[in-house]
Design an enzyme around this catalytic site. Structure first.
Site, PDB file in Angstrom:
ATOM      1  N   ASP A 285       0.812  -1.207   0.000  1.00 12.53           N
ATOM      2  CA  ASP A 285       0.000   0.000   0.000  1.00 12.53           C
ATOM      3  C   ASP A 285       0.850   1.263   0.000  1.00 12.53           C
ATOM      4  OD1 ASP A 285       1.022  -0.482   2.464  1.00 12.53           O
ATOM      5  OD2 ASP A 285      -0.739   0.177   3.578  1.00 12.53           O
ATOM      6  N   LYS A 286       2.125   1.153   0.291  1.00 11.42           N
ATOM      7  CA  LYS A 286       2.996   2.328   0.300  1.00 11.42           C
ATOM      8  C   LYS A 286       4.431   1.848   0.139  1.00 11.42           C
ATOM      9  CE  LYS A 286       2.907   2.145   5.338  1.00 11.42           C
ATOM     10  NZ  LYS A 286       2.604   2.874   6.569  1.00 11.42           N
ATOM     11  N   THR A 287       5.279   2.769  -0.289  1.00  9.94           N
ATOM     12  CA  THR A 287       6.675   2.399  -0.510  1.00  9.94           C
ATOM     13  C   THR A 287       7.412   2.160   0.792  1.00  9.94           C
ATOM     14  OG1 THR A 287       7.293   4.737  -0.582  1.00  9.94           O
ATOM     15  CG2 THR A 287       6.752   3.666  -2.668  1.00  9.94           C
TER      16      THR A 287
END
Length: 400
Positions: A285-287
């Site tokens: 969902d995110k880096t």
């Protein structure tokens, strides 16, 4: 008066007063009454619930926030009405009825009992960890399997590797083939050989009585025993032994040992050992889930004073200057872009520092100031039209 008594989690009951100290896990779903802070605030780490490492703020109701001593809590009389146990983590509604003059001084200014609303802001989930707060006092609302943490715990899904799934399909195909072979062999043995060929031989003493289904069924079972070796049941045993050996090699591999932390890999399950190194897609969902964002201070300047040290920009190779034969200086920058103007009139060290903190994308022809800043930072230019991108430390790269 008195000191709190340490009891196991399993002995907690609804309505008990609980004291949780810093860096301890919350043993049950609690209603926050007060904390070591005067305003009744505390911080929780909810990594066990949602995987987030940032701390969550919880606040006690102002009517009970001042009850941060054991004598006051012992004299407290209240009645709590709450929802039935629900799976939704961040939903909670209820009310608390406080008796007037509960500990010799009015908690709230009222001539009768006061009913106060409760929200999720004063709810402490089981499994969370208290952080940056010396202690909190709470009232047990839900225990055991009725806590929100336990209601959201699902039975673990069995993880099957691609090799095991393929092996199961092959085994099912072999079993189906075995059944077909046994049926065909039984029919040939009973109906063809016995009653068409063998009945003509008097010494076999075969009498045709009509129904042959019971003899056919017995023949099927006989051939199942005969052909049973077609199913490679020992293959599963060999596969498990191979996985155990792979897990041992993984845990003893020095290349996977984390020396700074002193940690070695642990194979908690052998079901997916053969899947290592065969990952096709990673969804996140995110880096930040995949990378570790660390900003390291290199240098800065305040006014004319510089803090930190940057490497000197490399000198331009011979023949890489401006003008015919690589000599001369770049033309003066047009005062249309403040960044380009600063780069044109500054010194090379400050140009490197300044360019490393900015990102500029330009598709028009490169002006003299931009070219001078690029060359001072260690880049080269081979044409008039370029896309200049200034980023990173300690030099600038010009991408065509």
């Amino acid at each position: 008066g008195g000191e709190p008594e340490a009891v196991p989690w399993c002995e907690l009951r609804v309505g008990d007063m609980v004291m949780v100290e810093n860096n301890e896990e919350v043993p049950a779903d609690l209603l926050l009454l007060s904390s070591s802070q005067e305003d009744g605030q505390c911080f929780l780490e909810t990594a066990n619930l949602d995987g987030e490492s940032n701390l969550k703020l919880r606040c006690a109701h102002p009517a009970t926030a001042s009850l941060n001593t054991i004598p006051r809590l012992r004299a407290l009389k209240l009645e709590v009405e709450a929802d039935e146990p629900l799976e939704r983590l961040y939903e909670f509604d209820g009310s608390v009825r406080l008796e007037r003059d509960a500990w010799g001084g009015a908690i709230v200014e009222s001539e009768s009992d006061t009913v106060l609303p409760l929200t999720i802001d004063s709810f402490l989930h089981r499994g969370t960890t208290l952080r940056n707060t010396e202690y909190v006092f709470g009232l047990v609302l839900y225990t055991g399997p009725q806590t929100k943490f336990m209601l959201n715990v699902a039975s673990p899904r069995y993880k099957m590797s691609k090799l095991e799934a393929t092996l199961n399909k092959c085994i099912l195909a072999i079993i189906a083939l075995l059944v077909a072979i046994c049926l065909v062999s039984a029919v040939i043995d009973v109906d063809v050989y016995k009653y068409h060929v063998g009945i003509n031989h008097w010494y076999l003493d075969i009498t045709d009585t009509g129904g042959h289904w019971h003899e056919t069924a017995l023949a099927v079972l006989t051939f199942v025993v005969v052909y049973g070796n077609l199913v490679p049941l020992s293959l599963y045993v060999n596969l498990e032994i191979t996985r155990l050996i792979q897990a041992h090699l993984l845990e003893s591999d020095l290349h996977l040992y984390d020396r700074p932390r002193g940690r070695a890999p642990i194979a908690r399950s052998t079901n997916l050992m053969e899947e290592l190194g065969q990952i096709d897609y990673v969804f996140a969902d995110k880096t930040g889930t995949l990378t570790r964002n660390e900003m390291v201070f290199r240098a800065c300047s305040v006014g004319e004073r510089q803090f930190g040290q940057l490497p000197d920009p490399p000198s331009a190779p011979e023949g890489a200057g401006w003008g015919p034969g690589g000599g001369g200086y770049p033309p003066p920058a047009k005062e249309t872009d403040p960044l380009l103007g600063k780069m044109a009139h500054g010194n090379p060290r400050r140009i490197t520092k300044f360019a490393s903190r900015k990102t500029i994308s330009r598709t028009n022809s490169l002006s003299g100031g931009a070219a001078f800043g690029a060359c001072a930072a260690g880049a080269s230019s081979s044409s008039a039209k370029r896309r200049s991108v200034f980023h990173g430390l300690p030099k600038v790269v010009l991408d065509p």
